[in-house]
Design an enzyme around this catalytic site. Structure first.
Site, mmCIF file in Angstrom:
data_model
loop_
_atom_site.group_PDB
_atom_site.id
_atom_site.type_symbol
_atom_site.label_atom_id
_atom_site.label_comp_id
_atom_site.label_asym_id
_atom_site.label_seq_id
_atom_site.Cartn_x
_atom_site.Cartn_y
_atom_site.Cartn_z
ATOM 1 N N SER A 149 0.828 -1.199 0.000
ATOM 2 C CA SER A 149 0.000 0.000 0.000
ATOM 3 C C SER A 149 0.873 1.264 0.000
ATOM 4 C CB SER A 149 -0.967 -0.039 1.193
ATOM 5 O OG SER A 149 -1.943 0.953 1.094
ATOM 6 N N ASP A 248 -9.946 -3.725 -5.158
ATOM 7 C CA ASP A 248 -9.183 -2.647 -4.533
ATOM 8 C C ASP A 248 -9.248 -1.420 -5.430
ATOM 9 O OD1 ASP A 248 -7.329 -0.949 -3.372
ATOM 10 O OD2 ASP A 248 -5.647 -2.350 -3.511
ATOM 11 N N HIS A 278 -8.051 -4.819 -0.640
ATOM 12 C CA HIS A 278 -6.868 -4.064 -0.251
ATOM 13 C C HIS A 278 -6.467 -4.450 1.184
ATOM 14 C CE1 HIS A 278 -4.119 -0.616 -0.476
ATOM 15 N NE2 HIS A 278 -4.349 -0.504 0.825
#
Length: 309
Positions: A149, A248, A278
């Site tokens: 991320s 995501d 995610h």
């Protein structure tokens, strides 16, 4: 994904407090340490002393070492939450399941320390480790940059910065569902933002809130060290593995970054994790998506990268 799972995700998504007003609450919750009943890792802690701050680095030793390669890991959390404590379990599991050491880097968080503070912390930590590799019992070519991320964003930007400054050469990088672009509006150019930006835990609004807390000014949105997808020159980048999640909002920009890297001559392995959300890498190691990630990482590091959708 069945309709019951969709309904549950939607309920969870809309029950969360406002991020910008409550980021300290998010941070407190996300940074809570849950100590495993059985200790599954061996660690040692270091601090890299810089002029501005001390940067903690936690080294995870695998139970069974199967490779001399080392992951230099940057944690996720939208540049606002997360630390090496909250990522102890994922990093310990990564070490044990791949047989490689993990060096997990802590960096200062926004909004107290906005862009490019966190990136500079990560870069200076990487520079110190590359230039003093003997002290960490490794060779620079054995270092693999990795992050998930926001941490994937930081890894990609450290690679770009290293090439531009010529301080060290990154051989390989692994980016898990990275933030790579700057368009998370309701009419974004990326279909995944439009399709999965409301009911799948990580919303497009929360992404924008994270970014607002991270950047110093609006001009930062156009900086390739914030959004590496904007970089015109992506030549001489490392062999790259990018893993995205099907549901995501960041999926398409991560994949676009992989394709742009490949078009400019870099070896890239790109994989979309089916039915994943995610943040899946931080789930317990028994989850199928986590186990598959370990296998992808092993395949990538054993065989190198070739472009694949």
């Amino acid at each position: 994904m069945n309709k019951w799972m969709r309904a549950a995700l939607k309920a969870l998504t809309y029950s969360e407090p406002d991020l910008k007003k409550n980021y300290k609450l998010y941070r407190a919750v996300n940074n809570t340490i849950v100590t495993p009943v059985k200790r599954i890792y061996e660690v040692s802690d270091y601090k890299i002393s810089l002029d501005e701050a001390d940067i903690p680095v936690r080294i995870f030793e695998p139970k069974e070492k199967r490779s001399e390669e080392v992951f230099l890991f940057f944690h996720g959390g939208g540049w606002v939450t997360g630390n090496i404590d909250s990522y102890t379990k994922p990093c310990a599991s990564l070490a044990n399941n791949t047989g490689r050491r993990v060096l997990s880097v802590d960096y200062r968080l926004a909004p107290e320390y906005p862009f490019p503070c966190g990136l500079n912390d990560c870069y200076q930590a990487a520079l110190t480790i590359y230039q003093n590799s003997g002290e960490f019992q490794l060779h620079p070519e054995q270092i693999v940059l990795m992050g998930d991320s926001a941490g994937g964003n930081l890894a990609a930007c450290v690679s770009l910065m290293a090439r531009d400054r010529g301080d060290f050469q990154v051989k390989r990088q692994i980016l898990l569902y990275p933030a790579a672009g700057n368009d998370h509006s309701d009419d974004s150019q990326f279909a995944s933002v439009r399709e999965f930006g409301k009911d799948y835990l990580l919303t497009s609004k929360r992404i924008r809130d994270y970014i607002d807390l991270y950047i110093s000014n609006k001009e930062d949105l156009e900086n390739p060290y914030f959004a590496p997808l904007l970089a015109e020159d992506l030549s001489r980048q490392p062999e790259t593995l990018i893993v995205t999640a099907e549901y995501d909002p960041l999926r398409d920009e991560g994949e676009a970054y992989g394709k742009k890297l490949a078009l400019q001559g870099n070896p890239v392995m790109l994989h979309r994790m089916k039915d994943a959300l995610h943040g899946f890498f931080t789930l317990p190691q028994r989850f199928v998506h986590v186990q598959k990630t370990y296998r992808l990482v092993d395949d990538f590091l054993r065989g190198g990268a070739c472009y694949a959708e």
